[in-house]
Design an enzyme around this catalytic site. Sequence first.
Site, PDB file in Angstrom:
ATOM      1  N   ARG A  92       3.694  92.335  84.611  1.00 27.66           N
ATOM      2  CA  ARG A  92       2.947  91.314  85.354  1.00 27.66           C
ATOM      3  C   ARG A  92       3.278  89.921  84.857  1.00 27.66           C
ATOM      4  O   ARG A  92       3.506  89.713  83.671  1.00 27.66           O
ATOM      5  CB  ARG A  92       1.435  91.512  85.146  1.00 27.66           C
ATOM      6  CG  ARG A  92       0.864  92.688  85.891  1.00 27.66           C
ATOM      7  CD  ARG A  92      -0.638  92.714  85.812  1.00 27.66           C
ATOM      8  NE  ARG A  92      -1.108  92.519  84.458  1.00 27.66           N
ATOM      9  CZ  ARG A  92      -2.314  92.034  84.156  1.00 27.66           C
ATOM     10  NH1 ARG A  92      -3.144  91.672  85.109  1.00 27.66           N
ATOM     11  NH2 ARG A  92      -2.689  91.901  82.902  1.00 27.66           N
ATOM     12  N   SER A 125       3.381  95.118  74.379  1.00 24.81           N
ATOM     13  CA  SER A 125       2.522  96.182  73.807  1.00 24.81           C
ATOM     14  C   SER A 125       3.320  97.263  73.098  1.00 24.81           C
ATOM     15  O   SER A 125       3.199  98.451  73.411  1.00 24.81           O
ATOM     16  CB  SER A 125       1.682  96.796  74.910  1.00 24.81           C
ATOM     17  OG  SER A 125       1.047  95.774  75.620  1.00 24.81           O
ATOM     18  N   ASP A 148      -1.310  94.028  73.330  1.00 23.97           N
ATOM     19  CA  ASP A 148      -2.392  94.154  74.328  1.00 23.97           C
ATOM     20  C   ASP A 148      -3.760  94.386  73.673  1.00 23.97           C
ATOM     21  O   ASP A 148      -4.797  93.975  74.199  1.00 23.97           O
ATOM     22  CB  ASP A 148      -2.100  95.267  75.340  1.00 23.97           C
ATOM     23  CG  ASP A 148      -1.831  96.614  74.673  1.00 23.97           C
ATOM     24  OD1 ASP A 148      -1.644  96.648  73.438  1.00 23.97           O
ATOM     25  OD2 ASP A 148      -1.797  97.631  75.379  1.00 23.97           O
TER      26      ASP A 148
END
Length: 902
Positions: free
Chosen positions: A524, A588, A642
Amino acid sequence: QVDRYLYHMRLSDDVLLDVMTRFQAEMVKGLGKDTNPTATVKMLPTFVRSLPDGSEKGDFLAVDLGGSQFRAHQVKVFDDGKQSSQLESKFYPTPKEVIQGNGAELFDYVADCLLDFMETKNLKNKKLPLGFTFSFPCKQTKLEEGILLAWTKHFKVRGVQDTDVVNSLRKALQKHKASFAPAGDVDVLALVNDTVGTMMTCGYDDQRCEVGIIIGTGTNACYMEEMRHIDLVEGDEGRMCINTEWGAFGDDGALDDLRTEFDRELDLGSLNPGKQLFEKMISSLYLGELVRLILLKMTKEGLLFNGKVSTALLTKGKIEMKHVSAMEKYKEGLSNTKEILTELNLFPSEEDCIAVQHVCTIVSFRSANLCAAALAAILTRLRENKKLLRMRTTVGIDGGLYKTHPQYAKRLHKVVRRLVPNCDVRFLLSVSGSGKGAAMVTAVAYRLAAQRKQIDAALAPFLLSLESLREVKNKMRTELEYGLKRDTQASATVKMLPTYVCGTPDGTEKGKFLALDLGGTNFRVLLVKIRSGRRRSVQMYNKIFAIPLEIMQGTGEELFDHIVQCIADFLEYMGIKGARLPLGFTFSFPCRQASIDKGTLVGWTKGFKATDCEGEDVVDMLREAIRRRNEFDLDIVAVVNDTVGTMMTCGYEDPNCEIGLIAGTGSNVCYMEDMKNIEIVEGNEGKMCINTEWGGFGDNGCIDNIRTKYDKEVDEGSLNPGKQRYEKMTSGMYLGEIVRQILIDLTKQGLLFRGQISESLRKRGIFETKFLSQIESDRLALLQVRRILQQLGLDSTCEDSIIVKEVCGAVSKRAAQLCGAGLAAIVEKKRENRGVEHLQITVGVDGTLYKLHPHFSRVLRETVKELAPQCDVTFMLSEDGSGKGAALITAVAKRLHNVGQK
């Protein structure tokens, strides 16, 4: 004339549909806890939960009490792939003094007959399970117990009502213990109604059979009902056979409009007036008597036999069902009728014979009609339970009336098919239902007990005691300390990586920030606008891009070029290509950081395998790719995990949030640690967020004692064998795979899917974690569980679905408990850091497993509470930790940087 006379006995389809509706209402009443006490149709649970599946085997005894004879049987069931069985029986009379005497005599007689049978078959030296067919209404709370509610069918034995008949039989057998060889014994395993026996016998030959009916001396029906509809029994998983005891339908007056004067007269002269009114309109025990009463009245009114009433017509019971059946053999014209009437000293004319034959037809036809209406109600209920528009099913059927009456079966079939056109019904005649059936119930009970043992054994390693969980917590604590110490950090499995995030939001952050989020199969790009002051808010705009497998597992250059291509698309889409915005990069994967904007990849996880990245600084790789594209420039301020983003997002709402937990595809935790405890970073003042990377916990073998063979199989088949062992027991990416391994094992043991491992079950990764969440959802009936399994190409029975649900439950519960044990170690450490007796703290949480699984979050919270009782932990769901969180970290870093410059 006869038609006019017996007009009320001729029932139209409309009347039958009405009877069907009434019976359906009675069934619902009988199943309800509050309405059952006043229901006439008792809907008794039988505790028979499964039909034969063809894998039953062994030697079984059965005794059968309830008809005109007592029977003992030996049933051998062969597991030869052909579903064959062998039945040997012996018949014993049931003398009147026994069936109308006292209880002790009755059960002594049964035990004597059984022992005689065992002697003739040379079975006294064997230990055999016994099924007891007892064809009277009993209340059961388990399979091997039955409290007699009332005698029916001419039986009237004193002192038995309201007592447990299995116990009485066991006591009688105990008295004869001396007659057995030392190794011999009889174990009464199941009490079965003859109707259930009929269903089970037919169910052995045809697995579609889920209804049993008896139409003989008595009449009754049973069928497989969904547990969730049976209020009288705990639990709502699976199905159970319900013995309807439909003979009492109408005892509350529900059929009064259909009962004729003859029905009333017959009832008054019976052994149990006002009881079993439906049975008295249907069963062979009463039809002959009904015919006698009609002929008597017609004769008195001069319509038959020239008005001459013979002694036979005045004698109760003189006309029997066998006479009625014989008179209805139309092929033989009127000869049978003439012969029978002459024997009864009635001297009939031809008209008399025609009229009497017609009376017999109307009486037996009404019986078949009423029986069909009640059966149609049961079939409709089954179809609705299964939510099918059309249903194929089999009805197992037994009883003298059905078998010996020349027209009965044909009439019944025809009417049932007319009343339920959307059910394709096969009628299967039961061979020795009550004997073989009781043995079948016993065989199934035997099979289920053995299966239960095997399933329990397979799932036992997943049941973690409180002691084991404490041990996990303590080991996690030890590993956390190793990761923080300079001397042991290099070899520690829990890496305790410093993130250089040294503060949480204080509300003064503001501005426009870009955030990138790479951590799974999607990527994203976000634009985040943060406002401070009274109108404090965070606005986000984002776009999602897929990362194809060939890029996830290609070269590092290709991966980062793809990322930059996605950023370019987004900037164009938002119209901000010219601005040099501060950027936070949520990455992440385990990174070793030397500062907030430097992150060296320790190793890929979660299916990524891009080459030339491990050991490299991902921020540099991103800057290089931006340079190669040469279209825009960005200020990369922070590389973030994350988990840290999750903590920051929740920290923006709740300043007490100092821990971040991800429980989704992967599993990880971060928390704010005191600088003085972080030996690998210079300085002792303040705090820094530590990314524990706890997924590697156990890679040194410290939790091998709780790893199962299934965990080892999953690990060996993964992309990174021997790594991330704790994550492989707790995270969404692997739970479905653990379940698949267990299902394969249980199928190999013949406990699931009829022992057939389907092609789809052989495929790795077919069992996604979302299926676990769906299967375990309390709102789902087993029917929907079966649909999910069918989507996966697994053709499951109701029993299979229950086992699959149980396996999913065991795996996900262990995952939540292990996760809870790890988190308890962290909150305890925080409490000790602060030097307080009692800690109040908030944990920011994200991840699909926590959010979507029906029980994971509850079990996790309960485990933390149990293992860290001095910590009051609040769990706060993070809203977009990896996007909003990355922007907040960038904003906090900017704020702290500005403060430092000032």
